[in-house]
Enzyme design. Structure first.
Site, short mmCIF file in Angstrom:
data_model
loop_
_atom_site.label_atom_id
_atom_site.label_comp_id
_atom_site.label_asym_id
_atom_site.label_seq_id
_atom_site.Cartn_x
_atom_site.Cartn_y
_atom_site.Cartn_z
N LYS A 9 0.85 -1.20 0.00
CA LYS A 9 0.00 0.00 0.00
C LYS A 9 0.88 1.26 0.00
CE LYS A 9 -3.56 -2.50 2.55
NZ LYS A 9 -4.45 -2.50 3.73
N TYR A 49 -12.11 -2.85 -2.72
CA TYR A 49 -12.58 -2.99 -1.34
C TYR A 49 -14.10 -2.96 -1.25
CZ TYR A 49 -7.94 -2.81 0.77
OH TYR A 49 -6.66 -3.12 1.17
N PHE A 57 -15.03 2.89 8.10
CA PHE A 57 -13.70 3.35 7.68
C PHE A 57 -13.52 3.32 6.15
CE2 PHE A 57 -13.39 -1.19 8.79
CZ PHE A 57 -12.93 -1.74 7.60
N ARG A 85 -0.72 -14.84 3.55
CA ARG A 85 -1.35 -14.20 4.72
C ARG A 85 -0.58 -14.49 6.00
NH1 ARG A 85 -6.19 -11.56 4.01
NH2 ARG A 85 -7.06 -12.17 6.03
N THR A 91 -4.50 -8.53 10.40
CA THR A 91 -4.89 -7.24 9.80
C THR A 91 -4.47 -6.06 10.65
OG1 THR A 91 -6.79 -8.28 8.75
CG2 THR A 91 -6.87 -5.89 8.97
N ARG A 102 3.48 -7.18 8.89
CA ARG A 102 2.79 -6.14 9.69
C ARG A 102 3.32 -6.10 11.11
NH1 ARG A 102 -3.04 -7.88 7.32
NH2 ARG A 102 -3.17 -6.42 5.55
N ASN A 112 -1.54 -0.35 7.32
CA ASN A 112 -0.97 -1.67 7.65
C ASN A 112 -0.13 -2.26 6.52
OD1 ASN A 112 -3.04 -2.40 5.95
ND2 ASN A 112 -4.04 -3.81 7.36
N HIS A 115 -1.57 -5.67 1.53
CA HIS A 115 -2.82 -6.42 1.41
C HIS A 115 -2.51 -7.77 0.77
CE1 HIS A 115 -6.93 -7.47 0.13
NE2 HIS A 115 -6.36 -7.83 -1.01
N GLU A 126 -9.20 -10.23 -7.65
CA GLU A 126 -8.23 -9.13 -7.50
C GLU A 126 -7.16 -9.19 -8.58
OE1 GLU A 126 -7.19 -9.66 -3.37
OE2 GLU A 126 -9.14 -8.91 -2.71
P1 CMP Z 1 -6.68 -5.27 4.16
O1 CMP Z 1 -6.15 -6.59 4.55
O2 CMP Z 1 -6.16 -4.61 2.96
O3 CMP Z 1 -8.27 -5.40 4.03
C1 CMP Z 1 -9.19 -4.41 4.42
C2 CMP Z 1 -8.51 -3.20 4.96
O4 CMP Z 1 -9.33 -2.30 5.65
C3 CMP Z 1 -7.48 -3.61 5.98
O5 CMP Z 1 -6.40 -4.27 5.38
C4 CMP Z 1 -7.16 -2.29 6.63
O6 CMP Z 1 -6.22 -1.54 5.87
C5 CMP Z 1 -8.50 -1.58 6.54
N1 CMP Z 1 -9.14 -1.52 7.85
C6 CMP Z 1 -9.65 -2.53 8.55
N2 CMP Z 1 -10.16 -2.07 9.71
C7 CMP Z 1 -9.95 -0.74 9.73
C8 CMP Z 1 -10.24 0.30 10.65
N3 CMP Z 1 -10.86 0.04 11.80
N4 CMP Z 1 -9.87 1.54 10.34
C9 CMP Z 1 -9.25 1.81 9.15
N5 CMP Z 1 -8.95 0.86 8.23
C10 CMP Z 1 -9.29 -0.40 8.52
#
Ligand code: CMP
Length: 143
Positions: A9, A49, A57, A85, A91, A102, A112, A115, A126
């Site tokens: 990202k 997404y 969010f 993963r 996450t 992470r 984070n 992805h 994807e």
């Molecule tokens: P990812 O694995 O890319 O999949 C969904 C994304 O949503 C996750 O990583 C985070 O980057 C984002 N995400 C999940 N929970 C939150 C949150 N509470 N606030 C902001 N971003 C979030």
């Protein structure tokens, strides 16, 4: 053999973490099948997404994803989806184990770093979204 979609990202690209992340996937033994550095527009971010559209969010997530270049990749190997993963970690980086990407490089869920597809269905969707529907990548395969 399985394929998965992985994306560094904008925070990961800004912080110069593409190299260390590529190294971890290569050291594990996964084969890089395709890669591109690119800006994501709002439409692609919202499609990618889509399952989070109703989450509070979502707006923040789309703004973040479109804030700078990402590095989109396709990795191949046995159990590539689950294996990626495991390398990536939980996450929320606060819960991600040390030794995971992470766990080692991030502090907050909103930034984070990376992805990885969560299922075979997501991986197919994807990869098609970022690299097109072609069965084979547009680079020749030597491995
Ligand atoms: P990812 O694995 O890319 O999949 C969904 C994304 O949503 C996750 O990583 C985070 O980057 C984002 N995400 C999940 N929970 C939150 C949150 N509470 N606030 C902001 N971003 C979030």
């Amino acid at each position: 053999m399985e394929r998965t979609f992985v994306m560094v990202k904008p925070d990961g690209v800004r912080r110069g973490l593409v190299g260390p992340i590529l190294t971890r996937f290569e050291q594990k033994g996964f084969k890089l099948q395709d890669l591109k550095l690119m800006m994501i527009d709002r439409e692609l971010a919202e499609q990618h997404y889509g399952e989070h559209r109703e989450r509070p969010f979502f707006g923040e997530l789309v703004s973040f994803l479109t804030s700078g270049k990402v590095c989109a990749m396709v990795w191949e190997g046995p159990n590539a989806i689950a294996g990626a993963r495991l390398l990536i970690g939980q996450t929320n980086p606060a819960n991600a184990a040390p030794g995971t990407i992470r766990g080692d490089f991030a502090l907050e869920v909103s930034e984070n770093i990376i992805h990885g597809s969560d299922s075979a269905e997501s991986a197919g969707r994807e990869i098609a979204l970022f690299f097109g529907d072609a069965e084979e990548p547009d680079i020749p395969r030597f491995n």
